[in-house]
Design an enzyme around this catalytic site. Structure first.
Site, PDB file in Angstrom:
ATOM      1  NE  ARG A  29      32.781 -14.948  23.832  1.00  0.00           N
ATOM      2  CZ  ARG A  29      34.022 -14.760  24.314  1.00  0.00           C
ATOM      3  NH1 ARG A  29      34.452 -15.459  25.340  1.00  0.00           N
ATOM      4  NH2 ARG A  29      34.845 -13.885  23.762  1.00  0.00           N
ATOM      5  N   GLY A  81      12.275  22.560  62.466  1.00  0.00           N
ATOM      6  CA  GLY A  81      13.544  22.745  61.759  1.00  0.00           C
ATOM      7  C   GLY A  81      14.538  23.468  62.654  1.00  0.00           C
ATOM      8  CG  ASN A 103       9.101  15.608  59.031  1.00  0.00           C
ATOM      9  OD1 ASN A 103      10.088  15.828  58.342  1.00  0.00           O
ATOM     10  ND2 ASN A 103       9.141  15.589  60.366  1.00  0.00           N
ATOM     11  CE1 TYR A 128      10.970  19.970  65.151  1.00  0.00           C
ATOM     12  CE2 TYR A 128       9.857  18.246  63.921  1.00  0.00           C
ATOM     13  CZ  TYR A 128      10.623  19.379  63.944  1.00  0.00           C
ATOM     14  OH  TYR A 128      11.062  19.937  62.776  1.00  0.00           O
TER      15      TYR A 128
HETATM   16  N1  LIG Z   1      12.070  17.338  59.084  1.00  0.00           N
HETATM   17  C1  LIG Z   1      11.842  18.342  60.043  1.00  0.00           C
HETATM   18  C2  LIG Z   1      12.822  18.160  61.134  1.00  0.00           C
HETATM   19  C3  LIG Z   1      12.547  16.974  62.021  1.00  0.00           C
HETATM   20  O1  LIG Z   1      11.617  16.231  61.813  1.00  0.00           O
HETATM   21  O2  LIG Z   1      13.304  16.819  62.961  1.00  0.00           O
HETATM   22  C4  LIG Z   1      11.867  19.728  59.498  1.00  0.00           C
HETATM   23  C5  LIG Z   1      10.686  20.396  59.380  1.00  0.00           C
HETATM   24  C6  LIG Z   1      10.679  21.702  58.918  1.00  0.00           C
HETATM   25  C7  LIG Z   1      11.854  22.317  58.545  1.00  0.00           C
HETATM   26  C8  LIG Z   1      13.024  21.639  58.657  1.00  0.00           C
HETATM   27  C9  LIG Z   1      13.040  20.337  59.144  1.00  0.00           C
END
Ligand SMILES: N[C@@H](CC(=O)O)c1ccccc1
Length: 517
Positions: free
Chosen positions: A299, A61, A196, A54
């Site tokens: 008190r 996102g 993040n 990722y």
């Molecule tokens: N937080 C990340 C998602 C994640 O880390 O799974 C993210 C980045 C950009 C836009 C939306 C969400």
């Protein structure tokens, strides 16, 4: 003085605040450098093996399932920063931005985020350079961490968006040029690593916690002074009675009041109750003009401030744990040779801690608000003049108006103390479907603190005015110091004048000056 981060060290929350206030430079040691390099190298190995990761070779996102080749990494990461830097509103002040940047540096320096050492060192250089990214304060979900505020910072690091330098707002590229820093060039995952996480709420939270600790510490002494100035009784603070209830904070507050008031002759030890039974049944029993027992706002001070003390300890621990965390996704652990897809950007802990801070400080304010009423109401003040107006009552209104201000702030603050941490809304086509709003909670806790400090400042003003009327000879040594420090700011008021500047100056001291009294 340079503040150097070492590998495995627990960074204190108060150090984030103090280095931000003083604009002390931050640095990393060789062990941190080695670990950061190892994390990046581990990720490079995974990329060479063509693993799908990722934010490395995927979009982000709501576009998580879209593959993007690493050849487009720089564009993808820059697009990410621009797309999520959507915050609006007033710009955060310099100290808060520095605290946020330091919090991000602490997290990335743990060496699990796979940012390159070059870019981490650039982030540190920007933090230390005097360049302060413009960060609009509204718009963070607090769960993707604080994407909006952190992206505003990251954009300046790549030479975009806007920053302040020596009071001037400049384009990010120009600001970096003036301090001689080459903009970052982002590779895969690096834009994500910069944003993040929860560093926005942690940075602002660190300032809130430091200020709340000072305010609470000062308030214990203000409380002692108020007990004296209201001719309150000390016996309910006797440590022997507090042994009978085991709450630590309560016991500590009682002991503090007991010890502080030991040498006071304004506070009342105990009533001589012997002659009180001379009346008929149904007669009002009075010990001279004194009541048998004080009202709760005198008190029950240990029972009310005790939970505030204990809450603050919990809040500090939670935010400090978050500070000393790898709050990012994905995380690359070089020891395990693993990449972890995870949810460490979630700010629920800090959100709940900031809500709790708002509630704790509002509790303190409620107490202060009640005492102010007792100071001003002659039927409840054990012999003080109405509205603390000794000279020319009626022709003058005395301190009456201060209560209008404190009542208004109290009402406003109670509304601000409504919890944010339960307000989750779903976004990103239900990808970010439960969020913390921790940054909003931290902003509101900040507003609560400012209001509470002003209410306490007015209580302090009243207590000093009342002490002067009763005679300050009877003050204890500790409350006398507080009285004298207060008198440097506000005189005894024998004429009606605007107290705004006095109250604001006192509030500022309460939040920022350690060791009052
Ligand atoms: N937080 C990340 C998602 C994640 O880390 O799974 C993210 C980045 C950009 C836009 C939306 C969400």
């Amino acid at each position: 003085m340079t503040y150097t981060l070492s590998l495995g060290q627990r960074v204190r929350l108060t150090e984030i605040e103090s280095t931000a206030v003083c604009a002390d430079p931050v640095a990393i040691d060789d062990a941190v450098r080695g670990r950061v390099r190892a994390s990046r190298e581990t990720l490079e190995k995974f990329v060479a093996e063509e693993r799908v990761i990722y934010g490395v070779n995927t979009s982000m996102g709501g576009f998580v399932n879209w593959l993007v080749p690493v050849s487009k990494a720089r564009q993808l990461q820059e697009n990410l920063l621009n797309a999520v830097a959507t915050n609006v509103g007033p710009r955060l002040d310099d100290t808060t931005v520095r605290a946020i940047m330091t919090s991000r540096i602490v997290s990335l320096s743990r060496g699990n985020s796979a940012i390159s050492l070059t870019n981490l060192e650039k982030l540190i250089a920007v933090r230390n350079s005097g360049v302060v990214p413009c960060v609009p304060e509204k718009g963070s979900l607090g769960t993707s961490g604080d994407l909006g505020p952190l992206a505003a910072i990251a954009l300046v690091c790549i030479g975009q968006w806007k920053a302040r330098l020596d009071g001037e707002v400049l384009p990010g590229a120009e600001a970096l040029r003036r301090v001689g820093i080459e903009p970052m060039e982002l590779s895969y995952k690096e834009g994500l690593a910069l944003i993040n996480g929860t560093s926005g709420m942690v940075g602002l939270g660190s300032i809130n916690v430091a200020q709340a600790k000072r305010l609470l510490q000062a308030y214990l002494l203000v409380s002692a002074l108020s007990v004296e100035a209201l001719a309150g009784k000390t016996k309910p603070f006797d440590p022997r009675v507090h042994k009978l209830k085991p709450h630590k904070g309560q016991q500590a507050v009682a002991e503090f009041l007991w010890d502080t008031l030991a040498d006071s002759t304004l506070a009342v030890d105990e009533l001589d109750t012997e002659h009180l039974l001379s009346g008929e049944m149904g007669d009002e029993t009075k010990a001279g003009s004194q009541s048998i027992e004080d009202a709760y706002s005198v008190r029950c001070t240990p029972q009310i401030l005790g939970p505030v003390v204990d809450s603050l300890a919990w809040i500090e621990q939670v935010v400090e744990d978050e500070l000393n965390s790898s709050n990012d996704n994905p995380l690359v652990d070089p020891d395990e040779a693993e990449v972890f897809h995870n949810g460490h950007f979630h700010g629920q802990y800090v959100s709940m801690a900031m809500d709790h801070l708002a509630i704790a400080m509002t509790t303190l304010m409620n107490l202060s608000n009640r005492r102010i009423d007792r100071f001003l109401d002659k039927s409840n003040s054990e012999g003080l003049p109405a509205f603390l107006c000794q000279e020319d009552p009626g022709l003058r209104l005395g301190l009456m108006g201060g209560q209008f201000m404190t009542a208004s702030l109290t009402a406003e603050t109670r509304a601000k103390a409504m919890p944010m941490s339960i307000q989750s809304l779903s976004s990103t086509a239900d990808f970010q479907d439960i969020v913390s709003f921790g940054f909003v909670a931290a902003r509101r806790a900040r507003e609560v603190l400012e209001n509470v400090a002003h209410v306490v400042a007015f209580e302090l003003l009243c207590a000093c005015q009342a002490a002067d009327i009763r005679g300050t000879d009877g003050l204890s040594p500790a409350t006398r110091r507080l009285y004298e420090q207060t008198r440097e700011v506000v005189p005894y008021l024998d004429h009606d004048e605007t107290i705004t500047d006095y109250v604001e100056a006192l509030a500022q001291r309460l939040l920022t000056q350690p060791g009052l009294g």
